[in-house]
Design an enzyme around this catalytic site. Structure first.
Site, PDB file in Angstrom:
ATOM      1  N   SER A   1       0.796  -1.163   0.006  1.00  0.00           N
ATOM      2  CA  SER A   1      -0.131  -0.008   0.030  1.00  0.00           C
ATOM      3  C   SER A   1       0.927   1.192  -0.106  1.00  0.00           C
ATOM      4  CB  SER A   1      -0.799   0.036   1.382  1.00  0.00           C
ATOM      5  OG  SER A   1      -1.816   0.762   0.944  1.00  0.00           O
TER       6      SER A   1
ATOM      7  N   ASP B   1     -10.103  -3.762  -4.835  1.00  0.00           N
ATOM      8  CA  ASP B   1      -9.177  -2.751  -3.821  1.00  0.00           C
ATOM      9  C   ASP B   1      -9.450  -1.310  -4.811  1.00  0.00           C
ATOM     10  OD1 ASP B   1      -7.296  -1.046  -2.990  1.00  0.00           O
ATOM     11  OD2 ASP B   1      -5.455  -2.531  -3.177  1.00  0.00           O
TER      12      ASP B   1
ATOM     13  N   HIS C   1      -8.079  -5.020  -0.215  1.00  0.00           N
ATOM     14  CA  HIS C   1      -6.952  -4.272   0.288  1.00  0.00           C
ATOM     15  C   HIS C   1      -6.693  -4.606   1.571  1.00  0.00           C
ATOM     16  CE1 HIS C   1      -4.092  -0.835  -0.124  1.00  0.00           C
ATOM     17  NE2 HIS C   1      -4.321  -0.585   1.241  1.00  0.00           N
TER      18      HIS C   1
END
Length: 310
Positions: free
Chosen positions: A152, A251, A281
Site C-alpha cells: 500500500s 481494491d 486491500h
C-alpha cells in the site's frame, strides 16, 4: 465473483472503524497498534538498529529466518496511508515474511504524517536503503541480494525510493515488490481508474479514506504533481528494478497499481503483474493460511528465485 465471507470477516477484524481519520488519526493509530500487535510472539530472532538521517535517526527492526547461514534481504516499508502503522504493528507480517521467504527482513519505522509531512517518509526510507546498499558489511548482504518490498503506502515508498536512487545515482536496487501500491494522486469520482468507483465505497479501504490520507501526507497542493508523491506521474520510468506488482481484485488502488506495472514495462523494465482474485486491500496482513496470502507468497518466492537481469 462474490467475496469469500471468511476473508471479508478476517479483513474487517484487521480494520478499524470508519472514523474521520483527519480528525482522529492519533486514535486510529492506537486502534491499529492494538489490533495488529503480536501478543503471542513465536520463537524468532529480531534486533533493532538505527540509521542516521539528517537531524534524526530512523529505527529499523531486523527479522532473521529460521536456520543458520547466509540469507538474502528484504527491505520492507509498511502500509498505513503514511499516517498509521509502525514496526511493532507489523511484527507479525515481518516475522511471517522472514519465515516464508527464508530471508532477512528489515522493517523501516519511517516518520508519519501529519507530524512529518511529505517528503519525510521517502527521505527516511531512502536513508535506510542507502545505508544498507552502500554498507553491505552491516548485514553481510551483497547489493544483488537486496529486494525492496512494501504494501500500500509502503509499496508507494518502495517505488519512490527506486526512482530517487536512479535520480541521485548513489545505488540502484535490482528488484522491488509492490503489493497493492498507491501510485496516483486522484481517488475521487474524477479518477481515470474504474477501480476507484467500483471498489471505493463498499470495502475496507474507501476512496474517501485514501483522499484523507493524502491530505494529511502532503505539505502543499503542489506535492500532488510530484512523482515522489505519486510515482505514476514520473515522465520516465526507465532504469528501474525488476518489479513484481501484486494487486487485489476488490481494491480501489487496483487499477493504478496495474497501470504502474504497464508503464514500467513500456520503459523497458522487466515486470510481473499478478491480480489476487477475491482479494481486498489489506489481505497481506492476514495469517499465512488464508488462500490469498498463500498465493501471494508463492508468487513472491518465484520472483525472488529468478536471477535479476544485468
Amino acid at each position: 465473483m462474490a467475496i469469500n465471507k471468511f476473508v471479508m470477516a478476517a479483513l474487517k477484524a484487521l480494520s478499524y472503524p470508519d472514523i474521520d481519520i483527519k480528525r482522529n488519526y492519533k486514535w486510529g493509530r492506537q486502534v491499529t497498534n492494538v489490533t495488529h500487535y503480536h501478543y503471542l510472539k513465536p520463537f524468532y530472532k529480531t534486533w533493532d538498529h538505527k540509521v542516521p538521517c539528517g537531524d534524526h535517526d530512523v529505527p529499523v527492526r531486523i527479522f532473521s529466518p529460521p536456520g543458520e547461514g547466509h540469507h538474502s534481504l528484504l527491505l520492507f516499508f509498511h502500509g498505513g496511508g503514511w499516517v498509521l502503522g509502525n514496526i511493532d504493528s507489523y511484527d507479525k507480517v515481518c516475522a511471517n515474511m522472514a519465515r516464508l521467504t527464508n530471508r532477512l527482513v528489515v522493517s523501516v519505522d519511517y516518520r508519519l504524517a501529519p507530524e512529518h509531512k511529505f517528503p519525510a517518509a521517502p527521505e527516511d526510507c531512502y536513508a535506510v536503503t542507502r545505508e544498507i546498499y552502500l554498507n553491505t558489511g552491516l548485514l553481510e548482504t551483497s547489493a544483488e541480494d537486496i529486494t525492496l518490498i512494501g504494501d500500500s503506502a509502503g509499496a508507494n515508498l518502495a517505488a519512490v525510493v527506486s526512482l530517487m536512487a536512479r535520480d541521485r545515482g548513489e545505488f540502484l536496487p535490482k528488484k522491488q515488490i509492490l503489493i497493492y501500491p498507491a501510485t496516483y494522486n486522484d481517488h475521487t469520482e474524477r479518477s481515470f481508474f474504474d477501480s476507484v468507483r467500483e471498489n471505493g465505497t463498499d470495502y475496507l479501504l474507501t476512496s474517501k479514506r485514501i483522499c484523507d490520507y493524502m491530505d494529511l501526507y502532503m505539505s502543499c497542493p503542489e506535492d500532488l504533481r510530484n512523482p515522489y508523491f505519486a510515482p505514476l506521474l514520473a515522465k520516465s520510468l526507465a532504469d528501474q528494478p525488476d518489479t513484481l506488482v501484486i494487486t487485489a481484485e476488490y481494491d480501489p488502488l487496483r487499477d493504478e497499481g496495474e497501470e504502474y506495472a504497464r508503464k514500467l514495462e513500456k520503459f523497458g523494465n522487466r515486470v510481473e503483474l499478478h491480480r489476487i482474485a477475491d482479494g481486498l486491500h489489506g489481505f497481506f496482513s492476514l495469517p499465512p493460511s488464508f488462500p490469498q496470502v498463500k498465493e501471494c507468497y508463492e508468487i513472491i518466492n518465484r520472483f525472488l528465485s529468478e536471477v535479476p537481469q544485468a
